[in-house]
Write an enzyme that holds these catalytic residues in place. Structure first.
Site, PDB file in Angstrom:
ATOM      1  N   CYS A  48       0.816  -1.231   0.000  1.00  0.00           N
ATOM      2  CA  CYS A  48       0.000   0.000   0.000  1.00  0.00           C
ATOM      3  C   CYS A  48       0.843   1.272   0.000  1.00  0.00           C
ATOM      4  O   CYS A  48       0.325   2.363  -0.227  1.00  0.00           O
ATOM      5  CB  CYS A  48      -0.968  -0.001   1.177  1.00  0.00           C
TER       6      CYS A  48
ATOM      7  N   ASN B 112     -10.180   0.185   0.193  1.00  0.00           N
ATOM      8  CA  ASN B 112      -8.716   0.225   0.187  1.00  0.00           C
ATOM      9  C   ASN B 112      -8.222  -0.430  -1.108  1.00  0.00           C
ATOM     10  O   ASN B 112      -8.359  -1.642  -1.275  1.00  0.00           O
ATOM     11  CB  ASN B 112      -8.207  -0.536   1.422  1.00  0.00           C
TER      12      ASN B 112
ATOM     13  N   HIS C 267      -2.896   7.316   2.278  1.00  0.00           N
ATOM     14  CA  HIS C 267      -3.411   6.005   1.865  1.00  0.00           C
ATOM     15  C   HIS C 267      -4.835   5.845   2.402  1.00  0.00           C
ATOM     16  O   HIS C 267      -5.117   6.166   3.553  1.00  0.00           O
ATOM     17  CB  HIS C 267      -2.502   4.907   2.422  1.00  0.00           C
TER      18      HIS C 267
HETATM   19  O1  UT7 Z   1      -3.709  -1.115   3.533  1.00  0.00           O
HETATM   20  C1  UT7 Z   1      -2.735  -1.311   4.491  1.00  0.00           C
HETATM   21  C2  UT7 Z   1      -3.065  -0.609   5.717  1.00  0.00           C
HETATM   22  N1  UT7 Z   1      -4.212  -1.250   6.331  1.00  0.00           N
HETATM   23  C3  UT7 Z   1      -4.809  -0.651   7.318  1.00  0.00           C
HETATM   24  O2  UT7 Z   1      -4.428   0.453   7.635  1.00  0.00           O
HETATM   25  C4  UT7 Z   1      -5.889  -1.371   8.088  1.00  0.00           C
HETATM   26  C5  UT7 Z   1      -5.698  -1.091   9.551  1.00  0.00           C
HETATM   27  N2  UT7 Z   1      -6.672  -1.704  10.429  1.00  0.00           N
HETATM   28  C6  UT7 Z   1      -7.975  -1.326  10.432  1.00  0.00           C
HETATM   29  O3  UT7 Z   1      -8.398  -0.504   9.637  1.00  0.00           O
HETATM   30  C7  UT7 Z   1      -8.855  -1.883  11.508  1.00  0.00           C
HETATM   31  O4  UT7 Z   1      -8.064  -2.564  12.456  1.00  0.00           O
HETATM   32  C8  UT7 Z   1      -9.952  -2.856  10.976  1.00  0.00           C
HETATM   33  C9  UT7 Z   1     -10.973  -2.057  10.188  1.00  0.00           C
HETATM   34  C10 UT7 Z   1      -9.302  -3.905  10.096  1.00  0.00           C
HETATM   35  C11 UT7 Z   1     -10.644  -3.521  12.145  1.00  0.00           C
HETATM   36  O5  UT7 Z   1     -11.199  -2.544  13.006  1.00  0.00           O
HETATM   37  P1  UT7 Z   1     -10.955  -2.657  14.592  1.00  0.00           P
HETATM   38  O6  UT7 Z   1     -11.666  -1.545  15.207  1.00  0.00           O
HETATM   39  O7  UT7 Z   1      -9.466  -2.728  14.791  1.00  0.00           O
HETATM   40  O8  UT7 Z   1     -11.710  -3.988  14.939  1.00  0.00           O
HETATM   41  P2  UT7 Z   1     -11.134  -5.337  15.560  1.00  0.00           P
HETATM   42  O9  UT7 Z   1     -10.279  -6.049  14.563  1.00  0.00           O
HETATM   43  O10 UT7 Z   1     -10.552  -5.047  16.894  1.00  0.00           O
HETATM   44  O11 UT7 Z   1     -12.490  -6.147  15.743  1.00  0.00           O
HETATM   45  C12 UT7 Z   1     -13.542  -5.659  16.601  1.00  0.00           C
HETATM   46  C13 UT7 Z   1     -14.693  -6.623  16.511  1.00  0.00           C
HETATM   47  C14 UT7 Z   1     -14.300  -8.094  16.672  1.00  0.00           C
HETATM   48  O12 UT7 Z   1     -15.311  -8.738  17.424  1.00  0.00           O
HETATM   49  P3  UT7 Z   1     -15.077  -9.060  18.973  1.00  0.00           P
HETATM   50  O13 UT7 Z   1     -13.844  -9.909  19.028  1.00  0.00           O
HETATM   51  O14 UT7 Z   1     -14.912  -7.729  19.632  1.00  0.00           O
HETATM   52  O15 UT7 Z   1     -16.338  -9.765  19.351  1.00  0.00           O
HETATM   53  C15 UT7 Z   1     -14.328  -8.614  15.259  1.00  0.00           C
HETATM   54  O16 UT7 Z   1     -14.590  -9.989  15.195  1.00  0.00           O
HETATM   55  O17 UT7 Z   1     -15.324  -6.531  15.230  1.00  0.00           O
HETATM   56  C16 UT7 Z   1     -15.485  -7.830  14.672  1.00  0.00           C
HETATM   57  N3  UT7 Z   1     -15.428  -7.756  13.220  1.00  0.00           N
HETATM   58  C17 UT7 Z   1     -16.507  -7.591  12.432  1.00  0.00           C
HETATM   59  N4  UT7 Z   1     -17.813  -7.488  12.716  1.00  0.00           N
HETATM   60  C18 UT7 Z   1     -18.664  -7.322  11.688  1.00  0.00           C
HETATM   61  C19 UT7 Z   1     -14.326  -7.806  12.435  1.00  0.00           C
HETATM   62  N5  UT7 Z   1     -14.681  -7.678  11.143  1.00  0.00           N
HETATM   63  C20 UT7 Z   1     -16.023  -7.542  11.109  1.00  0.00           C
HETATM   64  C21 UT7 Z   1     -16.956  -7.380  10.071  1.00  0.00           C
HETATM   65  N6  UT7 Z   1     -18.255  -7.267  10.405  1.00  0.00           N
HETATM   66  N7  UT7 Z   1     -16.593  -7.307   8.777  1.00  0.00           N
END
Ligand code: UT7
Length: 334
Positions: A128, A291, A261
């Site tokens: 990225c 993305n 990005h």
């Molecule tokens: O391109 C390269 C650079 N990439 C990035 O910059 C991406 C960086 N990371 C992010 O943007 C975020 O970390 C994400 C968008 C990927 C995830 O957001 P988050 O706030 O960090 O969520 P998390 O991974 O901590 O997950 C929170 C909850 C989890 O459930 P529990 O364990 O709290 O019950 C996940 O299972 O959200 C759940 N979850 C979803 N729920 C509904 C994860 N994906 C989904 C989904 N729909 N698609």
């Protein structure tokens, strides 16, 4: 003799003289993703995707459309914007993690699709952060006198490497291409660049598979530790921005537009806030594009230019961050 006076400044600079973009036709809403995942017994929601990422739509390329096809359309637009024919180009650099083939490079395939031959053409692989890497390399090659007119492209078909059984990644990415024409110039143009990598974090965002013995060994699908990437991204985007400002002798107050990005609106807004930029100086296309990895920065730049928001003379901060771990920034006068 004063080496910094304008009359004796014989340095070569580079300037972006045209931008272009391409999104594949198929546009999927979050509701479409909810339906697609439900068919696999996986739950997600428009609310979760919008709240956690800012994404509402993404585009997926149909079968048979490759990164080079999207790149060719973006390049043709950029050449028109620059008022140039393709045969003026003497360097092509494509940033991609989803090349058409293992080899030759997507840049060589693109060159042929543009109807030209002979100029240098190669790919850059920095995921990225690929576009800011490619732009930095093109800037250095032009300033060294190795080229005068470059096409610098980010092009991806990430839909091909998504694991649609993994809701934590498959709702985030989309396909597209963005391109700029970068030309030698007597005046800047690109003011400063700053690139970094830290391979210790290779495992937090990767497609671990490789081709061996006639088959793919390991998974050919994207895997990401989202929270780990998030934490690193917010730190390095601020440090890279400060580094290019310092190199260029500019301050935060000089930035007219921040084009980071496009991965997550929360990361983008946090970067803007750390640089004390009002959010209306932040160019955001993540809602419409998702993305698109290396394509995200040039696509967002092209949208803002075509909307008449970024204009000649504006100071623009481009920033990339992604797998590797890689990151970097380019500060330029448009
Ligand atoms: O391109 C390269 C650079 N990439 C990035 O910059 C991406 C960086 N990371 C992010 O943007 C975020 O970390 C994400 C968008 C990927 C995830 O957001 P988050 O706030 O960090 O969520 P998390 O991974 O901590 O997950 C929170 C909850 C989890 O459930 P529990 O364990 O709290 O019950 C996940 O299972 O959200 C759940 N979850 C979803 N729920 C509904 C994860 N994906 C989904 C989904 N729909 N698609």
């Amino acid at each position: 003799m004063n080496p910094t006076s304008a009359s004796t400044d014989t340095r070569m600079y580079t300037r972006i003289t045209g931008t272009g973009g391409c999104l594949p036709q198929r546009r999927l809403s979050n509701a479409d993703m909810v339906q697609m995942l439900a068919a696999r017994g996986i739950e997600t929601s428009d609310d979760w995707i919008v709240e956690r990422t800012g994404i509402r739509h993404r585009h997926f390329a149909d079968d048979g459309i490759h990164s080079s096809d999207l790149a060719a359309t973006a390049c043709r637009q950029a050449l028109v914007a620059a008022g140039l024919a393709a045969d003026a180009v003497d360097l092509i650099i494509v940033a991609t993690s989803t090349p058409d083939m293992v080899f030759p490079s997507t840049a060589c395939i693109l060159q042929h699709k543009l109807g030209i031959a002979g100029c240098a053409a190669f790919d850059v692989q920095a995921v990225c952060a690929g576009f800011v890497y490619a732009l930095t390399v093109a800037d250095a090659m032009i300033r060294a006198g190795s080229a005068r007119c470059a096409l610098v492209v980010g092009a991806e078909v990430f839909s091909r490497i998504l694991d649609f059984d993994d809701r934590t990644t498959c709702v985030l990415f989309g396909d597209g291409a963005g391109a700029v024409v970068l030309q030698a110039s007597d005046t800047p143009g690109i003011l400063a660049t700053d690139l970094h990598a830290d391979g210790r974090h290779a495992g937090i965002l990767c497609v671990p598979g490789s081709v061996a013995g006639g088959r793919v060994s390991g998974s050919p699908l994207l895997t990401m530790d989202g929270p780990a990437v998030f934490k690193l991204a917010v730190g390095v985007l601020e440090s890279a921005a400060r580094a290019v400002l310092a190199k260029a002798g500019r301050t935060e107050a000089d930035i007219d537009w921040l084009v980071p990005h496009q991965a997550n609106i929360r990361i983008m807004q946090s970067t803007a806030r750390k640089l004390k930029l009002p959010l209306d100086k932040l160019v955001s296309t993540v809602d419409e594009h998702g993305n698109t990895s290396a394509a995200s920065v040039p696509l967002a730049l092209d949208v803002a230019v075509r909307q008449g928001r970024i204009r000649a003379g504006d100071t623009v901060m481009l920033e990339g961050v992604g797998g590797g771990f890689t990151w970097g920034a380019v500060l330029l006068d448009f």
